[in-house]
Design an enzyme around this catalytic site. Sequence first.
Site, PDB file in Angstrom:
ATOM      1  N   CYS A 224      35.224  91.331  39.084  1.00  0.00           N
ATOM      2  CA  CYS A 224      34.228  91.576  40.129  1.00  0.00           C
ATOM      3  C   CYS A 224      32.870  91.941  39.559  1.00  0.00           C
ATOM      4  O   CYS A 224      31.833  91.600  40.150  1.00  0.00           O
ATOM      5  CB  CYS A 224      34.719  92.669  41.073  1.00  0.00           C
ATOM      6  SG  CYS A 224      35.140  94.219  40.259  1.00  0.00           S
TER       7      CYS A 224
ATOM      8  N   GLY B  43      40.463  96.699  54.633  1.00  0.00           N
ATOM      9  CA  GLY B  43      40.647  97.828  53.728  1.00  0.00           C
ATOM     10  C   GLY B  43      39.518  97.975  52.730  1.00  0.00           C
ATOM     11  O   GLY B  43      39.216  99.077  52.278  1.00  0.00           O
TER      12      GLY B  43
ATOM     13  N   GLU C  34      39.641 104.375  41.070  1.00  0.00           N
ATOM     14  CA  GLU C  34      38.235 103.983  40.836  1.00  0.00           C
ATOM     15  C   GLU C  34      37.345 104.755  41.794  1.00  0.00           C
ATOM     16  O   GLU C  34      36.472 104.195  42.458  1.00  0.00           O
ATOM     17  CB  GLU C  34      38.067 102.477  41.031  1.00  0.00           C
ATOM     18  CG  GLU C  34      38.973 101.651  40.129  1.00  0.00           C
ATOM     19  CD  GLU C  34      38.899 100.159  40.416  1.00  0.00           C
ATOM     20  OE1 GLU C  34      38.659  99.783  41.587  1.00  0.00           O
ATOM     21  OE2 GLU C  34      39.067  99.366  39.492  1.00  0.00           O
TER      22      GLU C  34
END
Length: 648
Positions: A412, A186, A316
């Site tokens: 991240c 994904g 996002e």
Amino acid sequence: MKNTEIKKIENVKVTDDFWRSRMDVIRDEVIPYQWEAINDRIPDAPASHAIKNFRIAAGEISGEFFGFVFQDSDVAKWLEAVAYSLESDPNPELEKTADQVIDLIERAQQKNGYLNTYFTVKEPEGKWSNLRDRHEMYCAGHMIEAAVAYYQVTGKRKLLDIMCRFADHINAVFGKDGNKIPGYDGHQEIELALVKLYQETGLKRYLKLSKYFIDERGQKPHFFDYEKEARNDDKKFWWNDEYGDYSYHQAHLPVREQKEAIGHAVRAMYMYTAMADLARETGDESLKEACETLWENVTQRQMYITGGVGSQDFGEAFSFDYDLPNDTCYTETCASIGLVFWAKRMLGIEKNREYADVMERALYNGTISGMDLDGKKFFYVNPLEVWPKASEKRKDKEHVKPIRQKWYSCACCPPNLARLISSIGHYIYSTDRNEVFVHLYMGNESELDIGGQKVQIVQETKYPWDEHVKLTLSPETSSEFTMAVRIPGWCQGAILKVNGKNVEIPSCLKNGYAYLTRMWEKGDEIELFLPMPIERIRANPKVRENAGKVALQRGPVVYCLEEVDNGTNLSNIRLPQDAKLHGTFEENLLEGIYIITAQAEQVDETEWNEELYKPIERKTKPIPLKAIPYYSWCNRKPGEMIVWIAEN
């Protein structure tokens, strides 16, 4: 393996004041800080447990998995940043620590090659059952990238061998043959990582697997439906209503049929990067054309002036053409970093300055804005307009932080930025047989292999503040080759000289690069003068947010106004069309920046008497305006900030 000796990726030593200082911050502050973070030793910062998860998976301690399903990727990106840092600045103690982490990763790997602490610890029966949501191959991709970088820099194969075993396991599990799973992850990432693994090992099965994942994406019947049915999943996720056609994952159509960027911006950037890699490696013209179409859409309709992409908080994600709000934009740091990756890969397909121009724009603006100058706080979101009270009070702006954060539970961006800055030297040049392309201007001392011989290149410049660049060449022996130097798209009136003699740029210009082919001798010099006037940039009228506004830019650097310099209510400042813009370099401000000043006007509020609406003639008062580089905002007193300024 293709390589059996220690191999530097390139021999580039960055000496540049601008970038070397940031590399030093990564080395001295960010890498140690992030090491403390993934070991849960940062007071008042969200817990990570990333290292602890690996220890639990290795059976060394007991406990429950903690964090996001992609928590492993924080360790991978830390290792990759370490690798690039070691390349520039050898550090035996840091390398020893990294080796110990790699030993731990090896102990956590299962016998069949599988490696993922979430599924090893928390959901051992759920492996490969929910690729849409669980990021298994995303984590694998980041660890593969770390493994390739660490091997290339140190010559140590352990992590590379670990990830080859995992990649071979994935190759055995996925595909169209027999009982293999006909799917893909994904969150794209492994696709670009597998190309790197192929390039390092020469094993074509990794390239073939990357191509399979790209080619299969968006095919019908839809794999995400297949796996959802297989696990009897009737859960409804938040993205189903908005992204029911799988565009959130860029899986709504086969990749060659996609004409516009849509969905999660970071996933898109990583996928486009892989597509460009594959187009180059395989010569796939249809994939190249798809990359060019998507590039045009992103950079001409959906990119901010700062090189930020992803205009909405929800998902996002990209929204639609020309929808570029300044105060609610998401523009995740990782997305700008992904844009840099993609631009570099597009340069691999075709040497065209439009790719390097965008790479430069993102590097000097939308990426490094994600970190404090001291490397101790970070932005996940990089807005172009901030009103702190609105961020505090409005639900639709709560993602827009007026100050950088120590760390994130979803961390991240900080390690992604660390690996980018540590590797910045690899973005300056590229070589193609007898040609050297100079994509970026920054001080460095390099040794490149050109046509089978070593050529030393010393680049001297105070870029992006100074307009002068000098390259001194020292080939081993006199030889003929081509130096292709980029003439930036923002630059008018560039002057180019070789050994003091003017070169007519139009006579040797191709796709924005000046090609200089000659017999080069030791000590030959190329000089570039790149005029950097302060410019008022206007947006396409279709960008409604910026109607009647201008942004200030000098060279590759975009500017902003901060409350600390210009007072409150920045939206009431007007820059007259005839106002003169002045620039000076302030060595002691924000580690040395070029500032822009002007005489502007501000709406006079004195006659309003707290009335909300009033039939009154607008009156203004003169005020001094001071603009600073966008990347440097929020390094002093917190407050308002704007990039786009109203113009009278």
